[in-house]
Design a protein around this motif. Structure first.
Motif, PDB file in Angstrom:
ATOM      1  N   GLY A 231     -16.485  -2.573  -9.454  1.00 45.57           N
ATOM      2  CA  GLY A 231     -16.078  -1.212  -9.123  1.00 45.57           C
ATOM      3  C   GLY A 231     -14.981  -1.190  -8.072  1.00 45.57           C
ATOM      4  N   LEU A 232     -15.080  -2.110  -7.087  1.00 47.64           N
ATOM      5  CA  LEU A 232     -14.046  -2.160  -6.045  1.00 47.64           C
ATOM      6  C   LEU A 232     -12.702  -2.577  -6.633  1.00 47.64           C
ATOM      7  N   ILE A 233     -12.697  -3.562  -7.530  1.00 44.54           N
ATOM      8  CA  ILE A 233     -11.440  -4.007  -8.129  1.00 44.54           C
ATOM      9  C   ILE A 233     -10.826  -2.892  -8.979  1.00 44.54           C
ATOM     10  N   GLU A 234     -11.637  -2.177  -9.746  1.00 44.92           N
ATOM     11  CA  GLU A 234     -11.132  -1.070 -10.549  1.00 44.92           C
ATOM     12  C   GLU A 234     -10.554   0.038  -9.672  1.00 44.92           C
ATOM     13  N   SER A 235     -11.210   0.327  -8.547  1.00 46.14           N
ATOM     14  CA  SER A 235     -10.700   1.366  -7.649  1.00 46.14           C
ATOM     15  C   SER A 235      -9.364   0.968  -7.061  1.00 46.14           C
ATOM     16  N   LEU A 236      -9.242  -0.284  -6.634  1.00 51.97           N
ATOM     17  CA  LEU A 236      -7.972  -0.741  -6.061  1.00 51.97           C
ATOM     18  C   LEU A 236      -6.862  -0.734  -7.110  1.00 51.97           C
ATOM     19  N   SER A 242      -1.402   4.458  -8.943  1.00 63.43           N
ATOM     20  CA  SER A 242      -0.977   5.780  -8.466  1.00 63.43           C
ATOM     21  C   SER A 242      -0.157   5.703  -7.191  1.00 63.43           C
ATOM     22  N   ASN A 243       0.220   4.479  -6.800  1.00 63.80           N
ATOM     23  CA  ASN A 243       1.038   4.252  -5.604  1.00 63.80           C
ATOM     24  C   ASN A 243       0.383   4.785  -4.319  1.00 63.80           C
ATOM     25  N   ILE A 245      -1.746   2.864  -2.598  1.00 68.24           N
ATOM     26  CA  ILE A 245      -1.755   1.690  -1.729  1.00 68.24           C
ATOM     27  C   ILE A 245      -0.602   0.790  -2.133  1.00 68.24           C
ATOM     28  N   ILE A 246      -0.241  -0.095  -1.209  1.00 65.38           N
ATOM     29  CA  ILE A 246       0.806  -1.075  -1.488  1.00 65.38           C
ATOM     30  C   ILE A 246       0.117  -2.424  -1.656  1.00 65.38           C
ATOM     31  N   ALA A 247       0.060  -2.909  -2.884  1.00 69.96           N
ATOM     32  CA  ALA A 247      -0.592  -4.192  -3.157  1.00 69.96           C
ATOM     33  C   ALA A 247      -0.052  -4.747  -4.459  1.00 69.96           C
ATOM     34  N   GLU A 248       0.270  -6.022  -4.452  1.00 72.50           N
ATOM     35  CA  GLU A 248       0.719  -6.682  -5.669  1.00 72.50           C
ATOM     36  C   GLU A 248      -0.477  -7.014  -6.545  1.00 72.50           C
ATOM     37  N   LYS A 249      -0.202  -7.180  -7.852  1.00 76.23           N
ATOM     38  CA  LYS A 249      -1.267  -7.525  -8.774  1.00 76.23           C
ATOM     39  C   LYS A 249      -1.898  -8.875  -8.410  1.00 76.23           C
ATOM     40  N   GLU A 250      -1.066  -9.763  -7.866  1.00 78.55           N
ATOM     41  CA  GLU A 250      -1.578 -11.077  -7.472  1.00 78.55           C
ATOM     42  C   GLU A 250      -2.627 -10.942  -6.371  1.00 78.55           C
ATOM     43  N   THR A 251      -2.389 -10.006  -5.426  1.00 82.63           N
ATOM     44  CA  THR A 251      -3.344  -9.815  -4.330  1.00 82.63           C
ATOM     45  C   THR A 251      -4.692  -9.306  -4.858  1.00 82.63           C
ATOM     46  N   ILE A 252      -4.634  -8.346  -5.798  1.00 84.28           N
ATOM     47  CA  ILE A 252      -5.879  -7.815  -6.360  1.00 84.28           C
ATOM     48  C   ILE A 252      -6.593  -8.888  -7.181  1.00 84.28           C
ATOM     49  N   ASP A 253      -5.819  -9.732  -7.904  1.00 85.22           N
ATOM     50  CA  ASP A 253      -6.448 -10.801  -8.678  1.00 85.22           C
ATOM     51  C   ASP A 253      -7.126 -11.817  -7.765  1.00 85.22           C
ATOM     52  N   LYS A 254      -6.464 -12.140  -6.654  1.00 85.90           N
ATOM     53  CA  LYS A 254      -7.087 -13.078  -5.725  1.00 85.90           C
ATOM     54  C   LYS A 254      -8.358 -12.490  -5.115  1.00 85.90           C
ATOM     55  N   LEU A 255      -8.328 -11.181  -4.804  1.00 83.42           N
ATOM     56  CA  LEU A 255      -9.537 -10.529  -4.282  1.00 83.42           C
ATOM     57  C   LEU A 255     -10.656 -10.556  -5.322  1.00 83.42           C
ATOM     58  N   ILE A 288      -5.974  -9.616   3.499  1.00 77.51           N
ATOM     59  CA  ILE A 288      -5.894  -8.715   4.646  1.00 77.51           C
ATOM     60  C   ILE A 288      -4.438  -8.443   5.017  1.00 77.51           C
ATOM     61  N   ASP A 289      -3.589  -9.454   4.880  1.00 79.21           N
ATOM     62  CA  ASP A 289      -2.179  -9.270   5.242  1.00 79.21           C
ATOM     63  C   ASP A 289      -1.415  -8.429   4.210  1.00 79.21           C
ATOM     64  N   ASN A 290      -1.865  -8.369   2.960  1.00 74.65           N
ATOM     65  CA  ASN A 290      -1.065  -7.765   1.899  1.00 74.65           C
ATOM     66  C   ASN A 290      -1.656  -6.488   1.324  1.00 74.65           C
ATOM     67  N   LEU A 291      -2.767  -6.014   1.858  1.00 74.12           N
ATOM     68  CA  LEU A 291      -3.310  -4.725   1.433  1.00 74.12           C
ATOM     69  C   LEU A 291      -2.955  -3.683   2.486  1.00 74.12           C
ATOM     70  N   LYS A 292      -2.132  -2.686   2.089  1.00 76.48           N
ATOM     71  CA  LYS A 292      -1.696  -1.671   3.046  1.00 76.48           C
ATOM     72  C   LYS A 292      -1.667  -0.312   2.356  1.00 76.48           C
ATOM     73  N   PRO A 293      -1.935   0.724   3.098  1.00 75.76           N
ATOM     74  CA  PRO A 293      -1.802   2.066   2.497  1.00 75.76           C
ATOM     75  C   PRO A 293      -0.334   2.434   2.335  1.00 75.76           C
ATOM     76  N   ASN A 294      -0.026   3.251   1.339  1.00 74.24           N
ATOM     77  CA  ASN A 294       1.344   3.657   1.060  1.00 74.24           C
ATOM     78  C   ASN A 294       1.646   4.956   1.804  1.00 74.24           C
ATOM     79  N   VAL A 295       2.571   4.913   2.750  1.00 76.33           N
ATOM     80  CA  VAL A 295       2.986   6.083   3.527  1.00 76.33           C
ATOM     81  C   VAL A 295       4.379   6.462   3.067  1.00 76.33           C
ATOM     82  N   THR A 296       4.523   7.641   2.484  1.00 76.17           N
ATOM     83  CA  THR A 296       5.823   8.075   1.943  1.00 76.17           C
ATOM     84  C   THR A 296       6.771   8.449   3.063  1.00 76.17           C
TER      85      THR A 296
END
Length: 360
Positions: A231-236, A242-243, A245-255, A288-296
């Motif tokens: 559920g956490l991976i699907e939410s991320l 939907s932009n 958060i700022i995260a690459e697909k590689e970061t989510i795959d590693k998580l 931790i270094d590559n998961l960031k919220p997206n601030v417009t």
């Protein structure tokens, strides 16, 4: 008639003679000083059917009654007597029964003299004060109860005061750390525990995933602590599409891989190798270094355009722990003194109340 009177006189004289010979009273001395002891002896002819009543005395006292002895068909009873008043005292005639017949002893005179004291040669001592009774547990029982009650009260107040102080300090220190700083601190503490080096691999992965989930929940505002791994991976992934958060697909795959590895360790009793555990630790730092919220930019601009007023809060210096302890102790002692004074004065006030007698 004259012969009858003569027979009676002869009979009484014979009886009196027999009585005086049947019992006999003796003393070893007739003159004593106050407090001295002397012996009083009763000698009785015959040993059968003899009754010796209690000794009757006037002005003298019996110290001891010795054992009844039998000597040559005679009974001998000895007493130890004394006198504590000066003067002349008679030991009255004692009545003794032999074969149901009464016999009387002679009365004896005992002189009790005082002891002359030369006050000029006697050393005088100072008058001693009244000696009080020794203290018992009941005398201190009420004080002991107050001491125990005060100690319990002080202990309870200090416990809650110290606990509140520690909780405030911990909460303040945690609030001052950002989610990123808190996560890095958690990783550092985890490294210092050396859990997997001590064959506690399950505990190591549990704390590692908790640090990551807590970071995601605080930084990205995603309920990561109560959500399953899938559920956490699907939410991320949804937030990333939907932009939000700022995260690459590689970061989510590693998580995703790290969470699956942790689930295998926790639930399937898997035991990864040392280099795999170290790699997972580095992956956690990478996440931790590559998961960031997206601030417009629009939000940033709006925020920048708004005037910012900085208001400095006055620094209130909290009292130290020693000051708190001293203050609480003084308050408790003051209350205890008032209660103790009231408990002591209450009996006095009760004794001063007028006694009212209901007369009907």
């Amino acid at each position: 008639m004259k012969n009858l009177l003569l027979y009676l006189v002869l009979l009484l004289s014979i009886q009196g003679f027999s009585q005086s010979n049947a019992v006999k009273a003796e003393v070893d001395t007739m003159n004593i000083r106050i407090g001295e002891q002397f012996q009083y002896k009763l000698s009785i002819d015959g040993t059968d059917n003899v009754i010796i009543p209690k000794l009757q005395l006037n002005g003298l006292e019996v110290i001891d009654s010795l054992k009844l002895d039998t000597i040559q068909n005679k009974l001998v009873q000895k007493y130890i007597l004394t006198g504590f008043d000066s003067g002349a005292f008679y030991i009255p005639r004692q009545q003794i029964f032999i074969r149901n017949q009464a016999h009387f002893t002679d009365s004896l005179l005992i002189n009790v003299a005082t002891v002359a004291i030369d006050t000029t040669k006697v050393k005088m001592f100072a008058i001693k004060g009244i000696k009080s009774e020794p203290y018992r547990f009941d005398d201190y029982k009420h004080i002991l109860f107050w001491v125990v009650a005060i100690l319990l009260l002080v202990g309870s107040i200090l416990y809650f005061a110290l606990k509140r102080t520690n909780d405030d300090e911990v909460q303040t220190s945690e609030q001052l750390l950002s989610p990123y700083q808190e996560a890095l601190k958690g990783l550092k503490v985890l490294d210092g525990k050396l859990l997997w080096q001590n064959n506690k691999i399950k505990e190591h992965y549990s704390e590692l995933t908790h640090i990551i989930r807590n970071f995601i929940e605080r930084e990205l505002h995603v309920p990561a602590l109560e959500t399953t791994s899938e559920g956490l991976i699907e939410s991320l992934a949804d937030f990333n599409d939907s932009n939000t958060i700022i995260a690459e697909k590689e970061t989510i795959d590693k998580l995703n891989g790290l969470l699956k590895q942790a689930d295998l360790v926790k639930f399937a009793k898997s035991k990864p190798l040392a280099h795999e555990i170290e790699a997972d630790r580095n992956i956690a730092k990478y996440i931790i270094d590559n998961l960031k919220p997206n601030v417009t930019e629009s939000e940033t601009t709006e925020v920048d355009l708004e005037p910012v007023i900085i208001v400095e809060k006055p620094i209130v210096k909290k009292p130290s722990l020693l000051v708190k302890i001293i203050t609480i102790t003084v308050i408790v002692l003051f209350i205890a003194t008032i209660i103790y004074s009231v408990s002591k004065t209450q009996p006095i006030l009760n004794s001063l109340k007028p006694q009212v007698t209901d007369v009907r």
